[in-house]
Write an enzyme that holds these catalytic residues in place. Sequence first.
Site, short mmCIF file in Angstrom:
data_model
loop_
_atom_site.label_atom_id
_atom_site.label_comp_id
_atom_site.label_asym_id
_atom_site.label_seq_id
_atom_site.Cartn_x
_atom_site.Cartn_y
_atom_site.Cartn_z
N ASP A 1 0.65 -1.33 -0.01
CA ASP A 1 -0.29 0.24 -0.17
C ASP A 1 0.47 0.98 0.00
O ASP A 1 0.56 2.18 -0.65
CB ASP A 1 -0.28 -0.16 1.32
CG ASP A 1 -1.65 -1.28 0.94
OD1 ASP A 1 -2.66 -1.50 0.57
OD2 ASP A 1 -1.83 -1.71 2.32
N ASP B 1 9.54 11.05 -9.87
CA ASP B 1 7.10 11.68 -9.52
C ASP B 1 7.18 12.80 -10.40
O ASP B 1 6.09 13.59 -10.21
CB ASP B 1 7.04 11.23 -8.15
CG ASP B 1 8.03 12.10 -7.15
OD1 ASP B 1 7.39 11.90 -6.20
OD2 ASP B 1 8.54 13.75 -8.13
N ASP C 1 15.24 19.24 -3.69
CA ASP C 1 16.50 20.20 -3.12
C ASP C 1 17.89 20.39 -2.83
O ASP C 1 17.88 21.54 -2.36
CB ASP C 1 15.50 21.88 -2.98
CG ASP C 1 15.16 21.86 -1.79
OD1 ASP C 1 14.65 22.46 -1.41
OD2 ASP C 1 15.24 20.15 -1.44
N GLY C 2 18.04 19.18 -3.28
CA GLY C 2 20.04 19.57 -2.57
C GLY C 2 19.50 19.36 -1.58
O GLY C 2 18.99 18.98 -0.14
N GLY D 1 -1.21 3.05 -6.82
CA GLY D 1 0.07 3.32 -7.26
C GLY D 1 0.50 3.89 -6.48
O GLY D 1 0.78 3.76 -5.43
N GLN E 1 0.03 6.49 -5.11
CA GLN E 1 -0.87 7.15 -3.91
C GLN E 1 -0.79 6.52 -2.47
O GLN E 1 0.07 5.42 -2.77
CB GLN E 1 -2.00 6.94 -4.06
CG GLN E 1 -3.30 7.64 -5.49
CD GLN E 1 -2.66 9.03 -5.37
OE1 GLN E 1 -2.13 10.22 -6.24
NE2 GLN E 1 -3.49 9.87 -4.82
N HIS F 1 5.42 11.95 10.12
CA HIS F 1 4.87 13.46 9.77
C HIS F 1 4.53 12.95 7.88
O HIS F 1 2.74 12.74 7.81
CB HIS F 1 5.82 14.08 9.34
CG HIS F 1 4.79 15.41 8.13
ND1 HIS F 1 4.47 16.25 9.08
CD2 HIS F 1 4.90 15.52 6.82
CE1 HIS F 1 3.73 17.31 8.01
NE2 HIS F 1 4.20 17.00 7.05
N HIS G 1 -1.70 19.31 5.48
CA HIS G 1 -0.97 20.28 7.13
C HIS G 1 -1.86 20.56 8.02
O HIS G 1 -2.97 20.68 7.75
CB HIS G 1 -0.20 20.94 6.36
CG HIS G 1 0.75 20.35 5.69
ND1 HIS G 1 1.30 20.54 4.69
CD2 HIS G 1 1.80 19.21 5.82
CE1 HIS G 1 2.65 20.28 4.46
NE2 HIS G 1 2.87 19.35 5.22
#
Lengths: 578, 89
Positions: A59, A71, A76-77, A91, A93, A294, A304
């Site tokens: 899952d 994806d 970003d480093g 998939g 998700q 998280h 969030h």
Amino acid sequence: FLTFEGDLKWDHMDLTYRVMNYSPDLDRAVIDDAFKRAFKVWSDVTPLTFTQIYSGEADIMIMFGSREHGDGYPFDGKDGLLAHAFPPGQGIQGDAHFDDDEFWTLGNGLVVKTRHGNANGADCHFPFIFEGHSYSQCTTEGRTDGLPWCATTASYDRDKKYGFCPSELLYTNGGNSNGSPCVFPFIFDGISYDACTTDGRSDGYRWCATTTNFDQDKKYGFCPNRDTAVIGGNSQGDPCVFPFTFLGQTYSACTSQGRQDGKLWCATTSNYDTDKKWGFCPDRGYSIFLVAAHEFGHSLGLDHSSVREALMYPMYSYVQDFQLDPDDIQGIQYLYGRGSGPEPTAPAPVTTKEPQPLPTEAGSTSTTEEDEDETSEPTIVPIPVDPSQDACAEKNFDAITEINGDLYFFKDGKYWTRSSFWTSDIQGAFTVADTWPGLPAVIDAAFQDVLTKRVFFFAGRLFWVFSGKSMLGPRRIEKLGIGKEAGRISGALQRGRGKVLLFSGESYWRLDVKIQRVDKGYPRATDDVFTGVPLDARNVFLYQDNYHFCRGSFYWRMTPRYQVDRVGYVKYDILQCP
Amino acid sequence: PLQSKPQAVVTFPGELLSTLSDRELAESYLQRFGYTTEMEVRTGSRHVSLAEALRKMQKQLGLEVTGKLDASTLEAMRAPRCGVPDVGT
């Protein structure tokens, strides 16, 4: 709290997850444990269960990657974006991705888990004292083989406790070499390499060959990060080289010279001025446990939160003793409830047959000629089933074993059988005491000695041996040479030549059935050989020549070559309930 | 006197150059995490749409709602965080 538009959530409670690859920052076991604890954060307050699988589609698929990792949402480093996850569904998700340009720790800086040595895999203790000197990183001092090691207490001189640090000379991760160490030099594309390289890869992971010639043998593994590996920069994973020259000055430690942000860096060759190779020095890093908890909130359907103390608040902050915030609990229980679990569905009608003759007569079989005659098609007559007699209603079993070609499922003084040679329906429930008088109602394990057909039963630290109905026992398992560390036997694997492996906790013993004594050199650690199976299996048994380890409603099947090739449901695959 | 030589500042190869101005950083952050859309940035009066988006972000993240690119808002924008957008699908 917020959920995703349309309250996206999973339509089943027993979720599976799979870790596709591992960051070289942490030992694989540390990462597995962190993910397991991160899922437990959510299963503790809901009916959700999470089980790790090692092959096939789970899952929640978990992976580490950097920059664009497939994806369309690039990282970003170092720093900035740490990870992301997708809401529940098929998939991609539900999947969670972690930025491997970050320095992954448990939030308090470098975690160096040792292997081998005499410290049972404990972490390095920095600084430590060796021959009067203080070391704040792994060292090869005192060794001729170049393997980095560390003390796992403050003073090796006093405690003599040590282990080996991650190093490509000790092992590799992933690849196709079962963890074999690098071989240097090795040939790749006709070039000789005497260190790990990222050549040939676009994802920046360092790798090496595990034979002298990759071009010829194609055997490789990924290099674990050494404790002095740099993060980011342009030589991620390479170790600092001290001393190094920078703007004509010599540095023998990390420095923030040349930077305005104060971050510490080092060169990964002896001369930054000429080679321009560098990276950041390890800092506290990011807790993979907190970030994973998280992201798994997203994977379960939470968005969030604007509550700063909530786990689902979007900014990272390190918390020592983590507790879920009420806001998080309200959110996840709004989606999944608080542990009431799914309603049982009425079992489909099952046909049951008359009890069988005794299964343990020496040389007897569990089927007689007339049984076979009875294989004419059963007429399905819906028979009200007493749930206490229905094997398919059982959540787990005290013991499972194969006796005379039939699988036996024991639970609370009852047992069921199912032929393991041809598809047949479940027989039973039968009463243990009728078949094996004198046996306690609850047993922990059982196995049949292939040569003598005798059946051994274990409960706690006692065991019984049955030849037919005649019983020998109970006797204490000390008589077999099994020490006090074994509280209960969780299962047995017949190994041929009169040997049977008995499992307890995270160890196993090899029993010589003829002399009823365990061999020297045991117990051994289960995960040394049986890697990838749960170490707290409730049942261990041999079935169709494969080793089966059961925990909860799942089983892990391992081939004789010690490869876990399947994880499935005991109920549907082994019991073959409808 | 301790710093006899001026500090040399080096641009390290391979490092993402953070030459973004504060405003450019803000616009990219607000767009990336769903507080504004690219279209809004392009078509609305830049000043108004930025303040509005900033207010939305400051409210969502529990910051003081000023609608201005103040220090605490910039600090929040530079903090390590999750990549899932805060607003929208």
